[in-house]
Scaffold this motif. Structure first.
Motif, PDB file in Angstrom:
ATOM      1  N   THR A 173      33.104 100.218  23.440  1.00 37.37           N
ATOM      2  CA  THR A 173      31.689 100.480  23.218  1.00 37.37           C
ATOM      3  C   THR A 173      30.842  99.637  24.168  1.00 37.37           C
ATOM      4  O   THR A 173      31.292  98.649  24.728  1.00 37.37           O
ATOM      5  CB  THR A 173      31.287 100.181  21.761  1.00 37.37           C
ATOM      6  N   PHE A 174      29.592 100.062  24.301  1.00 35.35           N
ATOM      7  CA  PHE A 174      28.652  99.394  25.195  1.00 35.35           C
ATOM      8  C   PHE A 174      27.444  98.936  24.391  1.00 35.35           C
ATOM      9  O   PHE A 174      26.856  99.710  23.625  1.00 35.35           O
ATOM     10  CB  PHE A 174      28.201 100.357  26.297  1.00 35.35           C
ATOM     11  N   THR A 175      27.077  97.663  24.555  1.00 34.51           N
ATOM     12  CA  THR A 175      25.912  97.095  23.879  1.00 34.51           C
ATOM     13  C   THR A 175      25.006  96.459  24.928  1.00 34.51           C
ATOM     14  O   THR A 175      25.481  95.828  25.877  1.00 34.51           O
ATOM     15  CB  THR A 175      26.340  96.046  22.849  1.00 34.51           C
ATOM     16  N   PHE A 176      23.713  96.666  24.743  1.00 33.65           N
ATOM     17  CA  PHE A 176      22.735  96.109  25.698  1.00 33.65           C
ATOM     18  C   PHE A 176      21.496  95.694  24.927  1.00 33.65           C
ATOM     19  O   PHE A 176      20.958  96.467  24.125  1.00 33.65           O
ATOM     20  CB  PHE A 176      22.373  97.158  26.749  1.00 33.65           C
ATOM     21  N   HIS A 177      21.032  94.485  25.179  1.00 35.02           N
ATOM     22  CA  HIS A 177      19.794  94.007  24.564  1.00 35.02           C
ATOM     23  C   HIS A 177      18.835  93.601  25.672  1.00 35.02           C
ATOM     24  O   HIS A 177      19.012  92.570  26.321  1.00 35.02           O
ATOM     25  CB  HIS A 177      20.076  92.819  23.635  1.00 35.02           C
ATOM     26  N   GLY A 178      17.829  94.424  25.912  1.00 34.29           N
ATOM     27  CA  GLY A 178      16.826  94.144  26.926  1.00 34.29           C
ATOM     28  C   GLY A 178      15.455  94.029  26.313  1.00 34.29           C
ATOM     29  O   GLY A 178      15.285  94.154  25.087  1.00 34.29           O
ATOM     30  N   LYS A 179      14.471  93.833  27.144  1.00 39.04           N
ATOM     31  CA  LYS A 179      13.091  93.743  26.673  1.00 39.04           C
ATOM     32  C   LYS A 179      12.574  95.100  26.239  1.00 39.04           C
ATOM     33  O   LYS A 179      11.772  95.211  25.296  1.00 39.04           O
ATOM     34  CB  LYS A 179      12.205  93.149  27.768  1.00 39.04           C
ATOM     35  N   HIS A 180      13.032  96.152  26.922  1.00 38.60           N
ATOM     36  CA  HIS A 180      12.482  97.484  26.684  1.00 38.60           C
ATOM     37  C   HIS A 180      13.462  98.437  26.012  1.00 38.60           C
ATOM     38  O   HIS A 180      13.044  99.413  25.375  1.00 38.60           O
ATOM     39  CB  HIS A 180      12.014  98.086  28.007  1.00 38.60           C
ATOM     40  N   TYR A 181      14.764  98.200  26.163  1.00 44.19           N
ATOM     41  CA  TYR A 181      15.771  99.105  25.603  1.00 44.19           C
ATOM     42  C   TYR A 181      16.882  98.289  24.945  1.00 44.19           C
ATOM     43  O   TYR A 181      17.306  97.250  25.465  1.00 44.19           O
ATOM     44  CB  TYR A 181      16.391  99.993  26.696  1.00 44.19           C
ATOM     45  N   THR A 182      17.358  98.796  23.806  1.00 42.08           N
ATOM     46  CA  THR A 182      18.483  98.177  23.116  1.00 42.08           C
ATOM     47  C   THR A 182      19.487  99.260  22.733  1.00 42.08           C
ATOM     48  O   THR A 182      19.116 100.293  22.156  1.00 42.08           O
ATOM     49  CB  THR A 182      18.011  97.439  21.854  1.00 42.08           C
ATOM     50  N   LEU A 183      20.750  99.037  23.071  1.00 42.00           N
ATOM     51  CA  LEU A 183      21.834  99.928  22.675  1.00 42.00           C
ATOM     52  C   LEU A 183      22.857  99.093  21.906  1.00 42.00           C
ATOM     53  O   LEU A 183      23.237  98.005  22.360  1.00 42.00           O
ATOM     54  CB  LEU A 183      22.524 100.561  23.890  1.00 42.00           C
ATOM     55  N   THR A 184      23.297  99.615  20.778  1.00 39.63           N
ATOM     56  CA  THR A 184      24.243  98.876  19.941  1.00 39.63           C
ATOM     57  C   THR A 184      25.508  99.701  19.740  1.00 39.63           C
ATOM     58  O   THR A 184      25.463 100.796  19.172  1.00 39.63           O
ATOM     59  CB  THR A 184      23.615  98.549  18.582  1.00 39.63           C
ATOM     60  N   GLU A 185      26.611  99.178  20.241  1.00 37.38           N
ATOM     61  CA  GLU A 185      27.922  99.786  20.085  1.00 37.38           C
ATOM     62  C   GLU A 185      27.911 101.278  20.410  1.00 37.38           C
ATOM     63  O   GLU A 185      28.414 102.112  19.651  1.00 37.38           O
ATOM     64  CB  GLU A 185      28.464  99.537  18.666  1.00 37.38           C
ATOM     65  N   SER A 186      27.341 101.603  21.550  1.00 36.83           N
ATOM     66  CA  SER A 186      27.367 102.990  22.003  1.00 36.83           C
ATOM     67  C   SER A 186      28.792 103.383  22.385  1.00 36.83           C
ATOM     68  O   SER A 186      29.493 102.613  23.052  1.00 36.83           O
ATOM     69  CB  SER A 186      26.463 103.161  23.219  1.00 36.83           C
ATOM     70  N   PRO A 187      29.245 104.583  22.021  1.00 37.26           N
ATOM     71  CA  PRO A 187      30.574 105.025  22.455  1.00 37.26           C
ATOM     72  C   PRO A 187      30.652 105.282  23.957  1.00 37.26           C
ATOM     73  O   PRO A 187      31.743 105.455  24.499  1.00 37.26           O
ATOM     74  CB  PRO A 187      30.799 106.313  21.652  1.00 37.26           C
ATOM     75  N   ALA A 188      29.481 105.286  24.611  1.00 41.95           N
ATOM     76  CA  ALA A 188      29.426 105.428  26.073  1.00 41.95           C
ATOM     77  C   ALA A 188      30.112 106.705  26.545  1.00 41.95           C
ATOM     78  O   ALA A 188      30.864 106.705  27.524  1.00 41.95           O
ATOM     79  CB  ALA A 188      30.035 104.197  26.753  1.00 41.95           C
ATOM     80  N   LEU A 189      29.837 107.783  25.858  1.00 47.43           N
ATOM     81  CA  LEU A 189      30.386 109.089  26.202  1.00 47.43           C
ATOM     82  C   LEU A 189      29.250 110.088  26.374  1.00 47.43           C
ATOM     83  O   LEU A 189      28.175 109.890  25.813  1.00 47.43           O
ATOM     84  CB  LEU A 189      31.331 109.562  25.085  1.00 47.43           C
ATOM     85  N   PRO A 190      29.455 111.133  27.158  1.00 45.42           N
ATOM     86  CA  PRO A 190      30.668 111.505  27.891  1.00 45.42           C
ATOM     87  C   PRO A 190      30.763 110.764  29.228  1.00 45.42           C
ATOM     88  O   PRO A 190      29.792 110.144  29.665  1.00 45.42           O
ATOM     89  CB  PRO A 190      30.472 113.002  28.128  1.00 45.42           C
ATOM     90  N   LYS A 191      31.935 110.861  29.848  1.00 46.02           N
ATOM     91  CA  LYS A 191      32.119 110.275  31.168  1.00 46.02           C
ATOM     92  C   LYS A 191      31.866 111.327  32.243  1.00 46.02           C
ATOM     93  O   LYS A 191      32.158 112.510  32.058  1.00 46.02           O
ATOM     94  CB  LYS A 191      33.545 109.733  31.328  1.00 46.02           C
ATOM     95  N   PRO A 192      31.308 110.911  33.382  1.00 47.54           N
ATOM     96  CA  PRO A 192      31.172 111.836  34.500  1.00 47.54           C
ATOM     97  C   PRO A 192      32.538 112.260  35.035  1.00 47.54           C
ATOM     98  O   PRO A 192      33.561 111.603  34.757  1.00 47.54           O
ATOM     99  CB  PRO A 192      30.409 111.022  35.554  1.00 47.54           C
ATOM    100  N   ALA A 193      32.558 113.328  35.808  1.00 41.11           N
ATOM    101  CA  ALA A 193      33.807 113.756  36.445  1.00 41.11           C
ATOM    102  C   ALA A 193      34.229 112.775  37.527  1.00 41.11           C
ATOM    103  O   ALA A 193      35.425 112.536  37.725  1.00 41.11           O
ATOM    104  CB  ALA A 193      33.642 115.156  37.029  1.00 41.11           C
ATOM    105  N   GLN A 194      33.254 112.208  38.245  1.00 43.14           N
ATOM    106  CA  GLN A 194      33.556 111.279  39.322  1.00 43.14           C
ATOM    107  C   GLN A 194      33.882 109.899  38.741  1.00 43.14           C
ATOM    108  O   GLN A 194      33.257 109.454  37.784  1.00 43.14           O
ATOM    109  CB  GLN A 194      32.377 111.169  40.283  1.00 43.14           C
ATOM    110  N   SER A 195      34.844 109.254  39.348  1.00 52.63           N
ATOM    111  CA  SER A 195      35.242 107.920  38.906  1.00 52.63           C
ATOM    112  C   SER A 195      35.078 106.939  40.068  1.00 52.63           C
ATOM    113  O   SER A 195      35.487 107.231  41.181  1.00 52.63           O
ATOM    114  CB  SER A 195      36.700 107.937  38.448  1.00 52.63           C
ATOM    115  N   PRO A 196      34.438 105.786  39.830  1.00 54.08           N
ATOM    116  CA  PRO A 196      34.018 105.279  38.522  1.00 54.08           C
ATOM    117  C   PRO A 196      32.687 105.867  38.038  1.00 54.08           C
ATOM    118  O   PRO A 196      32.340 105.698  36.875  1.00 54.08           O
ATOM    119  CB  PRO A 196      33.866 103.784  38.777  1.00 54.08           C
ATOM    120  N   ARG A 197      31.950 106.572  38.932  1.00 48.73           N
ATOM    121  CA  ARG A 197      30.654 107.126  38.525  1.00 48.73           C
ATOM    122  C   ARG A 197      30.133 107.994  39.660  1.00 48.73           C
ATOM    123  O   ARG A 197      30.603 107.907  40.797  1.00 48.73           O
ATOM    124  CB  ARG A 197      29.652 105.997  38.257  1.00 48.73           C
TER     125      ARG A 197
END
Length: 310
Positions: free
Chosen positions: A149-173
């Motif tokens: 999972t992905f967690t981010f705590h910023g001044k403007h946006y907060t994400l908590t335990e996101s499954p971080a899906l879907p993934k792009p076709a290109q790797s790593p992005r």
């Protein structure tokens, strides 16, 4: 040098028009088809039939084309929340078989926000702060391994335990593009997050200065992945002076001005100007095509310009 077609649909273009130009661009051998991300026309044009959404358009084009690279110059960070934007771009990348390139900018055109009820931070620093957080979130979501999972705590946006899906076709992005003329934060953010730095609508000398600022930040950051440098230029090519003048008039520009601030003239003149961008390190040129009804213009560039700069 790779040549990519760059369109401004907010000036007046339906999806069908964009599809026609994208397919022609692919058939003629251009490397990419890119579009702006705007919701309001600029200048004295009708703008009819009205704006098209950048990522809805690219989703359609992803299924209607097979080779050409697809992307934005630039998606506005003010238009979308970073989590849903990461999902949209990843999905379009899957739909295209891994042909998406993601241009992201801070956003700047206040009138289009007002026209469509989009909040617009008046303070440029806040817009850049939000832009930086979006870059961290979107690239972070894509980089998170499946099952984590992905967690981010910023001044403007907060994400908590996101499954971080879907993934792009290109790797790593998908490749990330950052552009603009900013002298401090833009080069810093490009060095940290971008695969490509693009400078739009500047003369060669200004373009070189912008490239040099980013090169200095890349060196300071000690990054190992090389940066791709590119430029966007309005294009107006004709077989002779009369044809150049006709095409310039069709987009409301003067030939002399375009020769200074864009790529204008006969094929040989345009090849010479592109060569000057190549000399300062540009590897890609985004050709801003403003008359989307003039497919002969694309054919001329593909036939008489592209082979000389390939």
């Amino acid at each position: 040098m790779r040549l990519r077609i760059f369109t401004e649909p907010q000036q007046g273009a339906s999806y069908e028009t964009l599809l026609t130009v994208a397919k022609a661009s692919e058939d003629l051998g251009f490397d990419g088809f890119f579009r702006s991300d705007h919701y309001l026309k600029m200048g004295d044009v009708s703008g009819l039939p009205g704006p098209t959404d950048a990522w809805v358009t690219l989703a359609g084009l992803a299924r209607e084309t097979s080779r050409i690279r697809l992307g934005t110059l630039m998606t506005a960070a003010t238009f979308r929340l970073p989590g849903p934007l990461a999902i949209s771009v990843a999905q379009v990348d899957q739909m295209s078989g891994g042909r998406v390139e993601f241009g992201l900018g801070a956003g700047w055109f206040e009138a289009e926000h007002t026209a469509y009820g989009i909040p617009f931070p008046a303070d440029a620093k806040e817009r850049f702060d939000r832009f930086e957080e979006q870059l961290a979130i979107i690239t972070g979501l894509w980089a998170t391994p499946e099952g984590e999972t992905f967690t981010f705590h910023g001044k403007h946006y907060t994400l908590t335990e996101s499954p971080a899906l879907p993934k792009p076709a290109q790797s790593p992005r998908p490749p990330v593009l950052i552009g603009g003329r900013g002298r401090r934060r833009t080069p810093q953010l490009a060095a940290k997050y971008a695969d490509e730095y693009n400078i739009p609508f500047c003369v060669v000398e200004e373009t070189q200065a912008a490239f040099d600022r980013v090169r200095a930040e890349v060196e300071k950051a000690g990054r190992e992945i090389p940066m791709i440098y590119s430029a966007a230029q309005v294009v107006c090519v004709g077989r002779n002076d009369a044809e150049v003048a006709r095409r310039a008039a069709a987009i409301g520009r003067e030939v002399d001005e375009l020769k200074v601030n864009g790529l204008a003239g006969t094929p040989d003149e345009v090849v010479e100007k592109i060569g000057r961008f190549a000399e300062i390190g540009a590897e890609r040129i985004y050709l801003q095509v403003l008359d989307l009804s003039d497919l002969d213009h694309l054919e001329l560039i593909a036939d008489r310009v592209a082979p000389q700069v390939a």
